[in-house]
Design a protein around this motif. Structure first.
Motif, PDB file in Angstrom:
ATOM      1  N   ALA A 153     -82.169  -7.273  44.201  1.00 40.95           N
ATOM      2  CA  ALA A 153     -82.825  -8.104  43.186  1.00 40.95           C
ATOM      3  C   ALA A 153     -81.941  -9.279  42.777  1.00 40.95           C
ATOM      4  N   LEU A 154     -80.646  -9.041  42.618  1.00 42.87           N
ATOM      5  CA  LEU A 154     -79.732 -10.139  42.290  1.00 42.87           C
ATOM      6  C   LEU A 154     -79.651 -11.155  43.429  1.00 42.87           C
ATOM      7  N   SER A 155     -79.678 -10.666  44.660  1.00 45.99           N
ATOM      8  CA  SER A 155     -79.611 -11.582  45.799  1.00 45.99           C
ATOM      9  C   SER A 155     -80.866 -12.454  45.894  1.00 45.99           C
ATOM     10  N   VAL A 156     -82.017 -11.922  45.488  1.00 46.11           N
ATOM     11  CA  VAL A 156     -83.236 -12.738  45.474  1.00 46.11           C
ATOM     12  C   VAL A 156     -83.105 -13.862  44.448  1.00 46.11           C
ATOM     13  N   GLY A 157     -82.538 -13.552  43.285  1.00 44.40           N
ATOM     14  CA  GLY A 157     -82.309 -14.589  42.299  1.00 44.40           C
ATOM     15  C   GLY A 157     -81.362 -15.668  42.802  1.00 44.40           C
ATOM     16  N   LEU A 158     -80.318 -15.255  43.515  1.00 46.34           N
ATOM     17  CA  LEU A 158     -79.387 -16.237  44.074  1.00 46.34           C
ATOM     18  C   LEU A 158     -80.027 -17.021  45.209  1.00 46.34           C
ATOM     19  N   ARG A 159     -80.926 -16.383  45.935  1.00 44.44           N
ATOM     20  CA  ARG A 159     -81.639 -17.096  46.990  1.00 44.44           C
ATOM     21  C   ARG A 159     -82.490 -18.220  46.400  1.00 44.44           C
ATOM     22  N   HIS A 160     -83.021 -17.995  45.223  1.00 45.82           N
ATOM     23  CA  HIS A 160     -83.804 -19.036  44.577  1.00 45.82           C
ATOM     24  C   HIS A 160     -82.918 -20.106  43.951  1.00 45.82           C
ATOM     25  N   ALA A 161     -81.788 -19.708  43.389  1.00 40.16           N
ATOM     26  CA  ALA A 161     -80.930 -20.664  42.679  1.00 40.16           C
ATOM     27  C   ALA A 161     -80.057 -21.480  43.619  1.00 40.16           C
ATOM     28  N   TYR A 162     -79.522 -20.868  44.683  1.00 38.78           N
ATOM     29  CA  TYR A 162     -78.618 -21.548  45.604  1.00 38.78           C
ATOM     30  C   TYR A 162     -79.089 -21.344  47.048  1.00 38.78           C
ATOM     31  N   SER A 173     -68.734 -20.770  60.383  1.00 36.94           N
ATOM     32  CA  SER A 173     -69.328 -20.979  61.708  1.00 36.94           C
ATOM     33  C   SER A 173     -70.584 -20.142  61.907  1.00 36.94           C
ATOM     34  N   TRP A 174     -70.743 -19.084  61.127  1.00 32.86           N
ATOM     35  CA  TRP A 174     -71.948 -18.262  61.247  1.00 32.86           C
ATOM     36  C   TRP A 174     -73.174 -18.970  60.680  1.00 32.86           C
ATOM     37  N   GLY A 175     -72.971 -19.890  59.761  1.00 32.45           N
ATOM     38  CA  GLY A 175     -74.086 -20.630  59.178  1.00 32.45           C
ATOM     39  C   GLY A 175     -74.939 -19.829  58.222  1.00 32.45           C
ATOM     40  N   LEU A 176     -74.404 -18.752  57.637  1.00 29.62           N
ATOM     41  CA  LEU A 176     -75.175 -17.924  56.710  1.00 29.62           C
ATOM     42  C   LEU A 176     -75.165 -18.548  55.326  1.00 29.62           C
ATOM     43  N   GLN A 177     -76.314 -18.600  54.709  1.00 28.65           N
ATOM     44  CA  GLN A 177     -76.473 -19.158  53.377  1.00 28.65           C
ATOM     45  C   GLN A 177     -77.047 -18.102  52.444  1.00 28.65           C
ATOM     46  N   TRP A 178     -77.129 -18.451  51.152  1.00 29.05           N
ATOM     47  CA  TRP A 178     -77.638 -17.486  50.179  1.00 29.05           C
ATOM     48  C   TRP A 178     -79.079 -17.103  50.481  1.00 29.05           C
TER      49      TRP A 178
END
Length: 411
Positions: A153-162, A173-178
């Motif tokens: 649930a916290l990661s979903v909020g961060l996915r929306h914010a950042y 180099s992996w290119g992973l984002q929030w």
């Protein structure tokens, strides 16, 4: 905001709440304390705080006819394993710490509460269906608890914010984002629960259920005061965009079915806002996200620019500095904030890097790289002023080069 005396003040509209510590620290302390209590007296903690499907439907105490409905929340804030506590407690603190920079205490609490309650209800229904199919009533009394749903649930909020910010704990180099974090956590939880031993992560259904209900809360229910609207109805935040490209058709079907089903019960509240004109349509199709390029008097501002569009940020960059930067109670700039030494050093480094990148784009052209005059110097020669052209070194060769280019372009 940090106040003198070590208290944290978070305001939501006109309501102020004072806490002795930041919400992220309190959340981590609750997870650690309840997990340690479970290690000391597991039966008592499981009976009172864990999600037991029977206790959530029927009261286990004859003198208390009320079911233990609070366990739909408390089951998500402690772990039965000490090793999992060491993993999930710091993770929850770090994620909540980054999210509380933008959200109020009320917004953060509503998100976690809604996702936790929804995930618990799903698990209860799963247990009821499993008991009816297998006739094993023992599963109806099996306690379920764990923090994986809280983390998702916290990661979903961060996915929306950042959404476009790079994850700080993985190689760039992996290119992973929030925006990749929620589905990655769900995939790991499902792999551990389905492929690993039964004791590894028995509460794994919390993770996918929390992903859905956290998205549902942000999509339809959460109030965004800076956008003056309920929910982020942009196409960038649809349910299908949480998944890889191959799974998006299935996820889009699930999201559409859920929307239609929810509209049956609350058609006016959960209806996607329909734009009335082209201006509203353009605004409604863009996401509500935090804009770190627009600080004003210490407050965080939001914009409604699309997550993949840089037009709004470019139009307002650089932002006008406020009259006074935020300071602590002693009058000294906040450490790491605007006006501090660390901030000035980071800003100078960023400006230097920007200048270097711009300079790299302004490299000499091909004639100059070959030691020939530039096009501006050869313009009179090309137009027929041979007297000036003869004085330029390498004019004949450069004229041939440029003339060849002109003839080729005309063809």
């Amino acid at each position: 905001m940090e106040l003198p005396g070590g208290t944290t003040n978070l305001a939501s509209n006109d309501t102020s709440v004072s806490l002795p510590a930041p919400p992220s620290s309190l959340l981590g302390a609750v997870i650690v304390v309840l997990s340690l209590c479970h290690a000391v007296m597991p039966t008592i903690v499981d009976e009172g705080l864990a999600l037991v499907p029977h206790h959530s439907v029927f009261s286990p105490v004859a003198t208390l006819p009320i079911p233990f409905i609070w366990n739909v929340l408390t089951a998500h804030v402690f772990e039965a394993s000490f090793l999992r506590m060491l993993l999930f407690a710091p993770g929850a603190v770090l994620l909540a710490q980054k999210l509380e920079r933008l959200w109020t205490l009320r917004s953060l609490g509503f998100l976690l509460a809604f996702a936790s309650v929804g995930a618990s209800i799903v698990v209860i229904f799963i247990e009821i269906i499993e008991v009816n199919q297998t006739s094993q009533e023992r599963d109806f009394f099996r306690p379920v608890r764990g923090c994986c749903g809280l983390i998702v649930a916290l990661s979903v909020g961060l996915r929306h914010a950042y959404p476009l910010e790079v994850l700080p704990v993985v190689p760039k180099s992996w290119g992973l984002q929030w925006r990749h974090l929620p589905i990655s956590l769900v995939a790991c939880a499902m792999a551990c629960g389905l492929l690993g031993p039964t004791w590894l992560l028995p509460e794994w259904p919390f993770a996918p259920a929390a992903l859905f209900f956290a998205w549902f809360h942000l999509r339809y229910i959460m109030w965004f005061p800076h956008a003056n609207s309920y929910g982020d109805h942009s196409s960038d935040f649809c349910f299908a965009n949480f998944f890889p490209t191959a799974l998006r058709p299935v996820a889009a079907g699930v999201g559409a079915f859920t929307h239609q089903l929810a509209c049956v019960f609350a058609p006016t509240y959960l209806r996607i806002r329909q734009p009335e004109d082209e201006a509203d349509k353009a605004e409604n199709s863009q996401a509500i996200m935090f804009d770190p390029s627009q600080p004003a008097a210490g407050a965080v501002l939001w914009n409604t620019s699309g997550t993949t569009s840089l037009s709004a940020a470019s139009a307002t960059w650089p932002p006008a500095p406020p009259a006074t930067w935020p300071q602590s109670g002693t009058g000294v700039p906040v450490p790491g904030g605007p006006g501090s030494k660390e901030y000035d050093e980071r800003r100078a480094k960023a400006l230097k890097l920007l200048d270097e990148n711009i300079s790299s784009l302004l490299q000499p052209s091909l004639p100059a790289a070959r030691g020939l005059p530039s096009s501006a110097e050869l313009a009179p020669a090309i137009l027929g002023e041979r007297s000036d052209a003869a004085e330029l070194p390498g004019a004949a060769e450069a004229s041939i080069v440029h003339s060849g280019d002109i003839d080729q372009s005309e063809v």
